[in-house]
Design a protein around this motif. Structure first.
Motif, mmCIF file in Angstrom:
data_model
loop_
_atom_site.group_PDB
_atom_site.id
_atom_site.type_symbol
_atom_site.label_atom_id
_atom_site.label_comp_id
_atom_site.label_asym_id
_atom_site.label_seq_id
_atom_site.Cartn_x
_atom_site.Cartn_y
_atom_site.Cartn_z
ATOM 1 N N ARG A 137 3.889 -6.457 -9.414
ATOM 2 C CA ARG A 137 4.942 -5.811 -8.622
ATOM 3 C C ARG A 137 6.001 -5.281 -9.562
ATOM 4 O O ARG A 137 6.202 -5.856 -10.628
ATOM 5 C CB ARG A 137 5.606 -6.818 -7.669
ATOM 6 C CG ARG A 137 4.895 -7.052 -6.417
ATOM 7 C CD ARG A 137 5.720 -7.796 -5.377
ATOM 8 N NE ARG A 137 6.438 -8.963 -5.869
ATOM 9 C CZ ARG A 137 7.430 -9.569 -5.238
ATOM 10 N NH1 ARG A 137 7.827 -9.148 -4.071
ATOM 11 N NH2 ARG A 137 8.038 -10.607 -5.745
ATOM 12 N N PRO A 138 6.728 -4.273 -9.214
ATOM 13 C CA PRO A 138 6.699 -3.501 -7.970
ATOM 14 C C PRO A 138 5.625 -2.412 -8.005
ATOM 15 O O PRO A 138 5.180 -1.995 -9.081
ATOM 16 C CB PRO A 138 8.087 -2.881 -7.911
ATOM 17 C CG PRO A 138 8.469 -2.680 -9.344
ATOM 18 C CD PRO A 138 7.840 -3.854 -10.085
ATOM 19 N N TYR A 139 5.255 -1.967 -6.833
ATOM 20 C CA TYR A 139 4.262 -0.898 -6.669
ATOM 21 C C TYR A 139 4.968 0.371 -6.201
ATOM 22 O O TYR A 139 5.801 0.320 -5.296
ATOM 23 C CB TYR A 139 3.203 -1.304 -5.643
ATOM 24 C CG TYR A 139 2.426 -2.512 -6.080
ATOM 25 C CD1 TYR A 139 1.388 -2.388 -7.003
ATOM 26 C CD2 TYR A 139 2.730 -3.780 -5.604
ATOM 27 C CE1 TYR A 139 0.681 -3.506 -7.432
ATOM 28 C CE2 TYR A 139 2.026 -4.897 -6.025
ATOM 29 C CZ TYR A 139 1.005 -4.758 -6.938
ATOM 30 O OH TYR A 139 0.308 -5.857 -7.356
ATOM 31 N N ALA A 140 4.633 1.490 -6.823
ATOM 32 C CA ALA A 140 5.252 2.764 -6.449
ATOM 33 C C ALA A 140 4.661 3.321 -5.162
ATOM 34 O O ALA A 140 5.363 3.942 -4.363
ATOM 35 C CB ALA A 140 5.091 3.781 -7.580
ATOM 36 N N THR A 141 3.354 3.073 -4.963
ATOM 37 C CA THR A 141 2.685 3.595 -3.774
ATOM 38 C C THR A 141 1.771 2.528 -3.191
ATOM 39 O O THR A 141 1.386 1.575 -3.892
ATOM 40 C CB THR A 141 1.815 4.832 -4.102
ATOM 41 O OG1 THR A 141 0.708 4.407 -4.920
ATOM 42 C CG2 THR A 141 2.611 5.922 -4.815
ATOM 43 N N ALA A 142 1.425 2.720 -1.934
ATOM 44 C CA ALA A 142 0.467 1.806 -1.306
ATOM 45 C C ALA A 142 -0.863 1.868 -2.048
ATOM 46 O O ALA A 142 -1.528 0.844 -2.219
ATOM 47 C CB ALA A 142 0.293 2.149 0.169
ATOM 48 N N GLU A 143 -1.251 3.035 -2.520
ATOM 49 C CA GLU A 143 -2.514 3.168 -3.267
ATOM 50 C C GLU A 143 -2.491 2.327 -4.541
ATOM 51 O O GLU A 143 -3.513 1.766 -4.931
ATOM 52 C CB GLU A 143 -2.826 4.633 -3.587
ATOM 53 C CG GLU A 143 -3.433 5.395 -2.427
ATOM 54 C CD GLU A 143 -4.710 4.749 -1.862
ATOM 55 O OE1 GLU A 143 -5.576 4.286 -2.636
ATOM 56 O OE2 GLU A 143 -4.831 4.693 -0.625
ATOM 57 N N ASP A 144 -1.328 2.226 -5.180
ATOM 58 C CA ASP A 144 -1.207 1.361 -6.355
ATOM 59 C C ASP A 144 -1.449 -0.102 -5.971
ATOM 60 O O ASP A 144 -2.118 -0.837 -6.699
ATOM 61 C CB ASP A 144 0.180 1.497 -6.991
ATOM 62 C CG ASP A 144 0.417 2.856 -7.632
ATOM 63 O OD1 ASP A 144 -0.553 3.583 -7.907
ATOM 64 O OD2 ASP A 144 1.616 3.186 -7.844
ATOM 65 N N LEU A 145 -0.907 -0.499 -4.836
ATOM 66 C CA LEU A 145 -1.114 -1.867 -4.352
ATOM 67 C C LEU A 145 -2.586 -2.104 -4.034
ATOM 68 O O LEU A 145 -3.154 -3.129 -4.410
ATOM 69 C CB LEU A 145 -0.253 -2.118 -3.112
ATOM 70 C CG LEU A 145 -0.441 -3.457 -2.398
ATOM 71 C CD1 LEU A 145 -0.097 -4.631 -3.303
ATOM 72 C CD2 LEU A 145 0.412 -3.481 -1.128
ATOM 73 N N TYR A 146 -3.223 -1.148 -3.366
ATOM 74 C CA TYR A 146 -4.644 -1.295 -3.023
ATOM 75 C C TYR A 146 -5.510 -1.353 -4.280
ATOM 76 O O TYR A 146 -6.456 -2.141 -4.348
ATOM 77 C CB TYR A 146 -5.128 -0.148 -2.137
ATOM 78 C CG TYR A 146 -4.326 0.058 -0.875
ATOM 79 C CD1 TYR A 146 -3.660 -0.986 -0.239
ATOM 80 C CD2 TYR A 146 -4.227 1.322 -0.317
ATOM 81 C CE1 TYR A 146 -2.923 -0.772 0.913
ATOM 82 C CE2 TYR A 146 -3.503 1.539 0.837
ATOM 83 C CZ TYR A 146 -2.848 0.497 1.449
ATOM 84 O OH TYR A 146 -2.122 0.708 2.590
ATOM 85 N N ALA A 147 -5.171 -0.546 -5.269
ATOM 86 C CA ALA A 147 -5.926 -0.570 -6.526
ATOM 87 C C ALA A 147 -5.767 -1.924 -7.215
ATOM 88 O O ALA A 147 -6.732 -2.469 -7.768
ATOM 89 C CB ALA A 147 -5.471 0.563 -7.446
ATOM 90 N N ALA A 148 -4.562 -2.468 -7.195
ATOM 91 C CA ALA A 148 -4.332 -3.792 -7.787
ATOM 92 C C ALA A 148 -5.123 -4.852 -7.016
ATOM 93 O O ALA A 148 -5.701 -5.768 -7.615
ATOM 94 C CB ALA A 148 -2.843 -4.127 -7.774
#
Length: 169
Positions: free
Chosen positions: A42-53
């Motif tokens: 964290r932090p994530y800039a986008t939801a896609e970054d979170l999903y990739a993580a």
């Protein structure tokens, strides 16, 4: 909001205190290792970054981590009482006939006896018949093949749950 700003729901998640963020992630997936990996980036800039993580963390889970994650999922057709998430995800079984529910119970038990864990499938949007057909098909898999399918299905479930977690207010 500009295209480069973080969506409000994701910004809220990014700023949660560690214990609150861990609790929120635990609601999405019962694997402690998965949650720790997501918290560490964290932090994530986008939801896609979170999903990739999430996908990357899922790929790294050990067999024990997967077992822990699966333990957080009720059998298909028997959502946890008072758990709106599992009830919503398993909605396709809610209107199933008594015969289909009984068949799913038998199949769930046979699957669990064969593989030692709950039958896991991304049930969102699936009918009871589709879930029954999937367990019938998968029960013949080798344990190794089934473990990889479970990892993939769990990843799909996690993405759906993370999307709900970070959706805009």
């Amino acid at each position: 909001m500009t295209s480069t700003s973080t969506p409000p729901g994701l910004a809220r998640f990014n700023t949660l205190e560690e214990h609150a963020a861990h609790a929120a992630l635990h609601e999405a997936c019962a694997s402690t290792a998965w949650a720790k990996r997501l918290l560490a980036t964290r932090p994530y800039a986008t939801a896609e970054d979170l999903y990739a993580a999430s996908d990357a963390a899922m790929a790294e889970l050990t067999a024990a981590d997967l077992d822990e994650a699966m333990a957080g999922h009720p059998p298909i057709g028997r959502p946890k009482s008072g758990d709106p998430t599992s009830a919503r995800e398993q909605r396709g079984m809610a209107g199933a006939s008594d015969a289909l529910k009984a068949e799913m119970l038998e199949l769930n038990l046979a699957y669990q006896e064969r593989f030692g864990h709950v039958f896991l499938i991304c049930a969102t949007g699936r009918t009871g018949e589709q879930m029954r057909d999937a367990v019938r098909e998968r029960i013949g898999n080798t344990p190794e093949r089934e473990r990889e399918i479970v990892r993939t299905e769990l990843g799909k479930i996690n993405r759906i749950r993370l999307a709900r977690l970070v959706e805009d207010d």
